[in-house]
Design an enzyme around this catalytic site. Structure first.
Site, PDB file in Angstrom:
ATOM      1  N   HIS A 206       0.830  -1.209   0.000  1.00  0.00           N
ATOM      2  CA  HIS A 206       0.000   0.000   0.000  1.00  0.00           C
ATOM      3  C   HIS A 206       0.864   1.259   0.000  1.00  0.00           C
ATOM      4  O   HIS A 206       0.692   2.144  -0.852  1.00  0.00           O
ATOM      5  CB  HIS A 206      -0.908   0.000   1.237  1.00  0.00           C
ATOM      6  CG  HIS A 206      -1.701   1.258   1.409  1.00  0.00           C
ATOM      7  ND1 HIS A 206      -3.022   1.361   1.048  1.00  0.00           N
ATOM      8  CD2 HIS A 206      -1.365   2.479   1.905  1.00  0.00           C
ATOM      9  CE1 HIS A 206      -3.457   2.580   1.306  1.00  0.00           C
ATOM     10  NE2 HIS A 206      -2.461   3.282   1.834  1.00  0.00           N
ATOM     11  N   GLU A 207       1.775   1.355   0.952  1.00  0.00           N
ATOM     12  CA  GLU A 207       2.605   2.563   1.050  1.00  0.00           C
ATOM     13  C   GLU A 207       3.494   2.724  -0.175  1.00  0.00           C
ATOM     14  O   GLU A 207       3.772   3.846  -0.609  1.00  0.00           O
ATOM     15  CB  GLU A 207       3.438   2.533   2.334  1.00  0.00           C
ATOM     16  CG  GLU A 207       2.617   2.610   3.612  1.00  0.00           C
ATOM     17  CD  GLU A 207       1.696   3.816   3.665  1.00  0.00           C
ATOM     18  OE1 GLU A 207       2.025   4.867   3.081  1.00  0.00           O
ATOM     19  OE2 GLU A 207       0.617   3.707   4.278  1.00  0.00           O
TER      20      GLU A 207
ATOM     21  N   HIS B 140       1.761   4.591  -2.876  1.00  0.00           N
ATOM     22  CA  HIS B 140       1.953   6.046  -2.782  1.00  0.00           C
ATOM     23  C   HIS B 140       3.290   6.441  -3.404  1.00  0.00           C
ATOM     24  O   HIS B 140       3.388   7.452  -4.113  1.00  0.00           O
ATOM     25  CB  HIS B 140       1.939   6.491  -1.326  1.00  0.00           C
ATOM     26  CG  HIS B 140       0.586   6.486  -0.683  1.00  0.00           C
ATOM     27  ND1 HIS B 140      -0.486   7.166  -1.196  1.00  0.00           N
ATOM     28  CD2 HIS B 140       0.144   5.902   0.464  1.00  0.00           C
ATOM     29  CE1 HIS B 140      -1.536   6.997  -0.401  1.00  0.00           C
ATOM     30  NE2 HIS B 140      -1.181   6.230   0.608  1.00  0.00           N
TER      31      HIS B 140
ATOM     32  N   HIS C 250       3.135   6.624  -7.063  1.00  0.00           N
ATOM     33  CA  HIS C 250       2.445   7.849  -7.454  1.00  0.00           C
ATOM     34  C   HIS C 250       3.434   9.025  -7.479  1.00  0.00           C
ATOM     35  O   HIS C 250       3.365   9.897  -8.349  1.00  0.00           O
ATOM     36  CB  HIS C 250       1.315   8.115  -6.456  1.00  0.00           C
ATOM     37  CG  HIS C 250       0.226   9.000  -6.974  1.00  0.00           C
ATOM     38  ND1 HIS C 250      -0.864   9.350  -6.206  1.00  0.00           N
ATOM     39  CD2 HIS C 250       0.040   9.621  -8.164  1.00  0.00           C
ATOM     40  CE1 HIS C 250      -1.668  10.131  -6.904  1.00  0.00           C
ATOM     41  NE2 HIS C 250      -1.139  10.314  -8.093  1.00  0.00           N
TER      42      HIS C 250
END
Length: 710
Positions: free
Chosen positions: A497-498, A501, A504
């Site tokens: 998940h992290e 980011h 992104h």
């Protein structure tokens, strides 16, 4: 002009900023610029911070200097006699404040991940100062009017989007208020900033003081040898030789509750977590958060809105609190029903074991693990040895990123770090060209905020010729005595998940930092991170990183099948606890009359009762007194964003699954439409172009197991 990595830290939107040389001398007759590393750009690759040179005493001079420099830059824009143009107004504003942004970007990363009393004191001192500085810019009518007067017909692409962005930021800040109301707003913002910082510092103390001290090893029955050793070492470090100290994570439920056999120990740890910040001591946050809620209502109404939430959501995907609450409510009904089914299964197991007690929140994780084992023949203790943290990173997260996007990583031992536990990597794009520097901070510390996050030390910008410098921070237990750091599959998912980011941020492809990378609405920013979670269960990826730390055996297919089959297990509980927290947040910030506020604990109970989420066995993921996201971070009236983004995620994942899965072609398409555009395009349109339709709730309900539809 870039807010600190687009993170609202201590409630202040601190700005990013360019530099003027000022020659001042220190006691040794050396220019201050030569002795304070924050006074100039780092000479390290991609402006990576020179942590080996940065000292606590460098921050205040850097802040003072940075504020003065940007004030001059803003004044020069306002006083420019030439007619406003994109170059002499918008662009000049965008690139202002580089010195202050450099210092604050490093500072707030440190106060979150490696703080100390000196940094905390500086943070408290400067919270109202930064708030006032922010207001001085965004409430400047002359600057606002210059931006408005720029002919939009002469602009296109990112230039046009930048004008839209700044007009919205000025209007949200109160540029259209009367002079008297601007003064009121400035005072409110300064007080909000100070209170938010105070909340964060109190909560850090509450978390530390909430650690549970146990006398006997029998109290820890069910824990692994490594977990017991870690608790013993933690107690010794705290001055309790021969005892055991269990620290708290930031959530209501605590990781060890799934393993501890002693019910009294589970209850003690759970209650210490729940009550951590409501003990009428220095760590009690209730008075502070109640003041925050009242001030935020005043702020929203001063801006002409009924509530703070109505004001806050104007630039979000949801746009209104009603739309956000509607989504939560539509998911809550099936989620609560599912959680009640799960509770009955657990109670039946307790009764079958002659437990003779009613299921309590401190029992849920312990017995749900047994239900999972019975139902799916899946035992967490049997799968955990396959998830060693460094192997998950390099052979899982990095391997997936290479397969999906073609990027590669090389460890760098020559770049300085802010803590010995931190690792550094250089990142290379699919054409082999270097594209970023990536820091990784795995292990929990008493001076680190709870949870996990991504942030930027340097933001991508083609105009400034900047490449991203990114950090991921976690709170995994540090291994002791040379043992491996083994994590749960939930924590594996957190790593993916992290890193979503991070992707992104890595793939940002914008001219301007204000529109770059993760500088998107809160209810959109979690979408790219959540889509990356699915990579953890792609068979080829899972088999590459799930390697037994001792035997070096690759996880057997039988175990993979069990993990996938159990994927929706306990989802009723997990979704309900998240919806409860999201609802608490929205209700606090949707109040329209100050007389409707009540003491924090009463207010929370009534809010949950009203929306059918006050369920004893399923406590909210965050209890109001330690809800750091909304009182000390940037998620006020925005915690629903995780659910909104998850709905986007399930829609996008549904499209991928229907079109060949998370293969290179689909991921490159995701990079093109989602990961690389930052906030430079219409994000609703970008999402529609990727999946072919508007966001729908059905994929969420189906994929999460809340719907019987296939």
């Amino acid at each position: 002009m870039k807010n600190i990595s687009k993170v609202v830290v201590a409630g202040v939107m601190v700005l990013g900023f360019a530099s003027f040389p000022i020659q001042r001398l220190n006691a040794q007759n050396k220019p201050i610029e030569m002795t304070n590393p924050l006074f100039q750009q780092s000479t390290l690759q991609y402006q990576a911070p020179p942590f080996n040179l940065i000292k606590d005493e460098h921050f205040k001079p850097a802040f003072e200097r940075g504020i003065k420099l940007q004030e001059k830059e803003i004044q020069d824009i306002v006083n420019n006699p030439a007619a406003p143009t994109f170059q002499n107004t918008l662009l000049a504003l965008e690139i202002s404040g580089a010195d202050l942004g450099r210092a604050t970007g490093i500072f707030y990363n440190l106060t979150s991940s490696n703080t100390n009393p000196t940094l905390q004191a500086i943070e408290a001192e400067y919270a109202p100062i930064f708030s006032a500085h922010n207001d001085k810019i965004f409430m400047n009518s002359q600057l606002y009017n210059r931006i408005k007067s720029i002919n939009s017909k002469t602009l296109k692409g990112e230039d046009e989007k930048l004008k839209q962005y700044y007009l919205q930021q000025f209007e949200l800040a109160g540029a259209n208020l009367s002079p008297a109301d601007k003064e009121k707003m400035k005072k409110i913002n300064e007080e909000l900033a100070s209170l938010s910082t105070l909340f964060s510092n109190k909560l850090l103390l509450a978390r530390k003081n909430g650690a549970v001290l146990l006398d006997n090893i029998t109290d820890l029955e069910g824990l692994s040898t490594d977990e017991i050793a870690a608790a013993k070492d933690k107690a010794k470090a705290a001055g309790y030789e021969g005892k055991y100290l269990i620290g708290l994570s930031n959530t209501t439920q605590q990781p060890l509750l799934s393993s501890l056999k002693n019910r009294a120990t589970r209850e003690k740890i759970y209650k210490s977590s729940w009550n951590r910040a409501e003990k009428n001591d220095e760590g009690d946050t209730r008075e502070v958060l109640e003041k925050l809620a009242r001030l935020r209502l005043q702020k929203g109404q001063l801006m002409g809105k009924k509530s703070f939430a109505e004001w806050k959501l104007q630039d979000q995907m949801a746009q209104t609190p009603e739309a956000a609450m509607d989504l939560l409510a539509k998911i809550a009904t099936p989620a609560v029903a599912k959680a009640q089914e799960e509770a009955k299964e657990i109670q039946d197991l307790i009764d079958a074991q002659q437990g003779e007690f009613k299921l309590a929140p401190w029992d849920w994780n312990f017995y749900s693990e047994q239900v999972r084992k019975a139902k799916y023949d899946l035992d967490e203790s049997k799968i955990k040895p396959y998830f060693e943290v460094n192997t998950v990173l390099e052979k899982g997260v990095f391997f997936a990123a290479k397969g999906m996007y073609g990027i590669t990583f090389k460890e760098r031992n020559d770049l300085p770090v802010y803590n010995p536990d931190v690792k550094v990597y250089e990142v290379f794009d699919n054409d082999g060209k270097s594209m970023a520097i990536y820091y990784l901070d795995f292990y929990t510390r008493d001076n680190k905020s709870g949870g996990a996050w991504m942030n930027n030390f340097v933001n991508q910008s083609h105009y400034l010729k900047q490449k991203p410098v990114i950090v991921n921070v976690y709170n995994f237990a540090k291994p002791v005595n040379g043992n491996p750091s083994l994590i749960s599959f939930d924590n594996v998912t957190t790593m993916f998940h992290e890193f979503g980011h991070t992707l992104h941020g890595l793939f940002a492809n914008q001219k301007y930092t204000s529109l770059s990378g993760t500088s998107v609405p809160r209810d959109y920013v979690e979408f790219p991170s959540q889509i990356n979670e699915h990579a953890a269960l792609v068979p080829a990826i899972l088999k590459n990183y799930a390697i037994h730390y001792d035997t070096k055996e690759v996880i057997p297919q039988e175990l993979i099948d069990k993990i996938k089959k159990a994927e929706t297990f306990n989802k009723g509980y997990r979704i309900t606890e998240l919806l409860a927290a999201s609802t608490i947040d929205l209700v606090w910030h949707s109040v329209e009359k100050e007389s409707d506020f009540k003491p924090a604990l009463v207010f929370e109970n009534e809010a949950l009762q009203k929306y059918g989420l006050l369920i004893n066995e399923v406590p909210t993921r965050y209890h109001t007194p330690y809800f750091a996201h909304i009182w000390g971070g940037g998620y006020s009236a925005g915690y629903y964003a995780y659910t909104w983004s998850k709905t986007l995620d399930y829609n996008a994942f549904d499209w991928m699954e229907a079109n060949g899965g998370m293969n290179r072609a689909n991921c490159e398409r995701f990079r093109k439409y989602i990961l690389s555009v930052g906030n430079s395009v219409d994000l609703k349109k970008a999402f529609q172009e990727f999946v072919g339709h508007d966001m729908q709730i059905e994929p969420y309900l189906r994929i999460s197991g809340l719907s019987t539809k296939k």
